[in-house]
Design an enzyme around this catalytic site. Structure first.
Site, PDB file in Angstrom:
ATOM      1  N   ASP A  16       2.893 -11.941   4.366  1.00 13.26           N
ATOM      2  CA  ASP A  16       1.520 -12.456   4.356  1.00 13.26           C
ATOM      3  C   ASP A  16       1.204 -13.134   5.697  1.00 13.26           C
ATOM      4  O   ASP A  16       0.111 -12.981   6.240  1.00 13.26           O
ATOM      5  CB  ASP A  16       1.350 -13.441   3.199  1.00 13.26           C
ATOM      6  CG  ASP A  16       1.859 -12.843   1.902  1.00 13.26           C
ATOM      7  OD1 ASP A  16       1.364 -11.777   1.519  1.00 13.26           O
ATOM      8  OD2 ASP A  16       2.796 -13.416   1.295  1.00 13.26           O
ATOM      9  N   HIS A  33       3.274 -15.701  -3.432  1.00 16.72           N
ATOM     10  CA  HIS A  33       3.046 -14.378  -2.816  1.00 16.72           C
ATOM     11  C   HIS A  33       2.284 -13.542  -3.842  1.00 16.72           C
ATOM     12  O   HIS A  33       2.863 -12.761  -4.593  1.00 16.72           O
ATOM     13  CB  HIS A  33       4.372 -13.708  -2.449  1.00 16.72           C
ATOM     14  CG  HIS A  33       4.178 -12.287  -2.018  1.00 16.72           C
ATOM     15  ND1 HIS A  33       3.524 -11.942  -0.862  1.00 16.72           N
ATOM     16  CD2 HIS A  33       4.519 -11.113  -2.615  1.00 16.72           C
ATOM     17  CE1 HIS A  33       3.487 -10.622  -0.754  1.00 16.72           C
ATOM     18  NE2 HIS A  33       4.074 -10.097  -1.812  1.00 16.72           N
TER      19      HIS A  33
HETATM   20  P1  NAD Z   1      11.596   0.757  -5.229  1.00 16.97           P
HETATM   21  O1  NAD Z   1      11.217   1.082  -6.647  1.00 16.97           O
HETATM   22  O2  NAD Z   1      11.453   1.811  -4.197  1.00 16.97           O
HETATM   23  O3  NAD Z   1      13.103   0.285  -5.212  1.00 16.97           O
HETATM   24  C1  NAD Z   1      13.590  -0.652  -6.112  1.00 16.97           C
HETATM   25  C2  NAD Z   1      15.035  -0.305  -6.335  1.00 16.97           C
HETATM   26  O4  NAD Z   1      15.596  -1.332  -7.128  1.00 16.97           O
HETATM   27  C3  NAD Z   1      15.252   1.017  -7.084  1.00 16.97           C
HETATM   28  O5  NAD Z   1      16.139   1.846  -6.334  1.00 16.97           O
HETATM   29  C4  NAD Z   1      15.853   0.585  -8.414  1.00 16.97           C
HETATM   30  O6  NAD Z   1      16.804   1.513  -8.907  1.00 16.97           O
HETATM   31  C5  NAD Z   1      16.497  -0.721  -8.025  1.00 16.97           C
HETATM   32  N1  NAD Z   1      16.706  -1.654  -9.134  1.00 16.97           N
HETATM   33  C6  NAD Z   1      15.946  -1.851 -10.227  1.00 16.97           C
HETATM   34  N2  NAD Z   1      16.506  -2.764 -11.023  1.00 16.97           N
HETATM   35  C7  NAD Z   1      17.632  -3.174 -10.398  1.00 16.97           C
HETATM   36  C8  NAD Z   1      18.643  -4.100 -10.736  1.00 16.97           C
HETATM   37  N3  NAD Z   1      18.607  -4.773 -11.882  1.00 16.97           N
HETATM   38  N4  NAD Z   1      19.656  -4.262  -9.864  1.00 16.97           N
HETATM   39  C9  NAD Z   1      19.725  -3.569  -8.730  1.00 16.97           C
HETATM   40  N5  NAD Z   1      18.800  -2.652  -8.359  1.00 16.97           N
HETATM   41  C10 NAD Z   1      17.769  -2.475  -9.193  1.00 16.97           C
HETATM   42  O7  NAD Z   1      10.794  -0.560  -4.837  1.00 16.97           O
HETATM   43  P2  NAD Z   1      10.554  -1.157  -3.383  1.00 16.97           P
HETATM   44  O8  NAD Z   1       9.315  -0.554  -2.821  1.00 16.97           O
HETATM   45  O9  NAD Z   1      11.805  -1.119  -2.600  1.00 16.97           O
HETATM   46  O10 NAD Z   1      10.149  -2.669  -3.748  1.00 16.97           O
HETATM   47  C11 NAD Z   1      11.100  -3.553  -4.278  1.00 16.97           C
HETATM   48  C12 NAD Z   1      10.429  -4.861  -4.694  1.00 16.97           C
HETATM   49  O11 NAD Z   1       9.910  -5.548  -3.582  1.00 16.97           O
HETATM   50  C13 NAD Z   1       9.248  -4.692  -5.648  1.00 16.97           C
HETATM   51  O12 NAD Z   1       9.298  -5.713  -6.617  1.00 16.97           O
HETATM   52  C14 NAD Z   1       8.058  -4.926  -4.759  1.00 16.97           C
HETATM   53  O13 NAD Z   1       6.923  -5.347  -5.487  1.00 16.97           O
HETATM   54  C15 NAD Z   1       8.602  -6.010  -3.875  1.00 16.97           C
HETATM   55  N6  NAD Z   1       7.871  -6.268  -2.644  1.00 16.97           N
HETATM   56  C16 NAD Z   1       7.768  -7.565  -2.244  1.00 16.97           C
HETATM   57  C17 NAD Z   1       7.109  -7.880  -1.070  1.00 16.97           C
HETATM   58  C18 NAD Z   1       6.955  -9.308  -0.609  1.00 16.97           C
HETATM   59  O14 NAD Z   1       6.247  -9.531   0.374  1.00 16.97           O
HETATM   60  N7  NAD Z   1       7.577 -10.298  -1.227  1.00 16.97           N
HETATM   61  C19 NAD Z   1       6.562  -6.859  -0.305  1.00 16.97           C
HETATM   62  C20 NAD Z   1       6.694  -5.537  -0.726  1.00 16.97           C
HETATM   63  C21 NAD Z   1       7.362  -5.248  -1.913  1.00 16.97           C
HETATM   64  C1  LMR Z   2       2.979  -6.553  -0.958  1.00 16.65           C
HETATM   65  O1  LMR Z   2       2.460  -7.649  -0.718  1.00 16.65           O
HETATM   66  O2  LMR Z   2       2.769  -5.542  -0.260  1.00 16.65           O
HETATM   67  C2  LMR Z   2       3.917  -6.428  -2.106  1.00 16.65           C
HETATM   68  O3  LMR Z   2       4.181  -7.675  -2.639  1.00 16.65           O
HETATM   69  C3  LMR Z   2       3.495  -5.430  -3.094  1.00 16.65           C
HETATM   70  C4  LMR Z   2       2.448  -5.955  -4.026  1.00 16.65           C
HETATM   71  O4  LMR Z   2       2.663  -5.830  -5.232  1.00 16.65           O
HETATM   72  O5  LMR Z   2       1.437  -6.476  -3.565  1.00 16.65           O
END
Ligand code: NAD
Ligand code: LMR
Length: 332
Positions: free
Chosen positions: A161, A189
């Site tokens: 952010d 977030h």
């Molecule tokens: P994705 O679905 O591509 O990958 C997630 C992975 O986690 C998958 O491979 C899945 O098999 C694995 N997984 C699920 N449960 C699990 C567990 N209990 N233990 C270990 N692995 C497990 O998702 P992504 O695009 O990589 O996003 C991951 C997370 O990050 C999501 O929650 C997304 O919303 C979050 N995210 C946060 C931010 C932020 O700014 N904080 C930004 C973007 C995404």
């Molecule tokens: C983001 O900010 O891109 C991630 O946290 C994904 C979402 O759910 O907004």
């Protein structure tokens, strides 16, 4: 040839999108520095293991001199054993139309056992960055289930952010991104977060003196940052990944590298009551680090009525999430 002792880093959800954008940067030295070898412990669930095998083959195929070892596992003990940094990425990402609150129940069950495993098996210097959403409250859940790990070792990611706000402000002011400093992202977030333009500097001057279009700051700017994640999901059909991995690297760097004098970085850390935020919440604050892993919340920033109300709203949301996960028995 690197001579330092390798540091063990755990990445959960390692076969996912963010994992794919993150692991190669860690292994190339962009997380802990160009002379620090690393061992990667990669946690996945069973359905992700086949893809993880492929990712590990690709890591091998990069012949990274700093990669001293890599192990993929579904076992929590193996994943966290001896780890000094854990990046908790794996969770169930938000789908179009879903709010983070919907995810609490699904993801809460992941972070309680991970907190317990960190408590039992990680190195005594463990630090944890939670990326998987809803990241503030997932971090609260994991921290609450790891009573032996000091509360100040837990971080949730508001850095994406901050980076988003930095670029939008730079574009509006017609300056390069590095002219924009002192961006605090307060609270959750989520769509209630508050990117604090009132304390931001552009070229060392108050952003509000450089960008005098107050309606834009309070309107389009704010909603662009608050809704950016949703917009990316709408456009890509998947949540942000490369920019999230980039922000995860920035977040870790903001803990172990010294913060430039007068500046700060956005991180969600445990509240000790700073700015009147209820104690114990995992709350986005402006943070400064001494370069040895010791950080503090930067105090003394002023808020006008508009900003104070935004901070109140995001605090209310986090208090609500805490009540929800307490009701689910995930935190005491
Ligand atoms: P994705 O679905 O591509 O990958 C997630 C992975 O986690 C998958 O491979 C899945 O098999 C694995 N997984 C699920 N449960 C699990 C567990 N209990 N233990 C270990 N692995 C497990 O998702 P992504 O695009 O990589 O996003 C991951 C997370 O990050 C999501 O929650 C997304 O919303 C979050 N995210 C946060 C931010 C932020 O700014 N904080 C930004 C973007 C995404
Ligand atoms: C983001 O900010 O891109 C991630 O946290 C994904 C979402 O759910 O907004």
């Amino acid at each position: 040839m690197a001579t330092k002792t390798p540091i063990h880093i755990t990445v959960t959800g390692a076969a996912g999108q963010i994992g794919y954008a993150l692991l190669f940067r860690i292994a190339s030295g962009q997380l802990l520095g160009p002379d620090q070898p690393v061992v990667l412990r990669l946690l996945e669930i069973e359905p992700g293991m086949k893809a993880l095998e492929g990712v590990i083959m690709e890591l091998d195929d990069c012949a990274f001199p700093l990669l001293a070892g890599v192990e993929g596992t579904t076992d929590l003990k193996t994943a966290f054993d001896g780890s000094s940094w854990a990046m908790l990425v794996g969770s169930i990402p938000r789908k179009a139309g879903m709010e983070r609150g919907d995810l609490l129940q699904i993801n809460g069950g992941i972070f309680k056992p991970q907190g317990e495993a960190i408590n039992a098996h990680a190195s005594s210097d463990i630090r944890v960055l939670v990326v998987g959403n809803p990241c503030n409250t997932n971090c609260l859940i994991a921290r609450s289930n790891a009573p032996d790990v000091p509360a100040e070792r837990w971080f949730a990611m508001t850095r994406l952010d901050q980076n988003r706000a930095q670029t939008q402000l730079a574009k509006k002011a017609g300056v390069s991104v590095d002219a924009v400093t002192n961006i605090a992202v307060w609270g959750n977030h989520s769509a209630t977060q508050f990117p604090d333009f009132g304390n931001t500097l552009i070229g060392g001057k108050p952003a509000t003196d450089v960008i005098t279009d107050r309606a834009w700051l309070e309107g389009d700017f704010l909603t662009t940052i608050q809704q950016r994640g949703a917009k990316i999901i709408e456009a890509r059909g998947a949540s942000s990944a490369a920019s999230a991995a980039n922000a995860a690297i920035d977040s870790v760097n903001s803990v172990w590298r010294e913060t430039p004098a007068g500046d700060f970085a956005s991180l969600a850390v445990v509240s000790n009551g700073e700015y009147g935020v209820p104690e114990g919440l995992q709350f986005g604050f402006p943070v400064s680090s001494d370069g040895a892993g010791n950080w503090r919340v930067v105090e003394g920033l002023a808020h006008d009525a508009f900003s104070a109300e935004r901070i109140r709203l995001t605090t209310e949301e986090l208090l609500g999430e805490r009540e929800d996960v307490r009701a689910l028995g995930l935190v005491p």
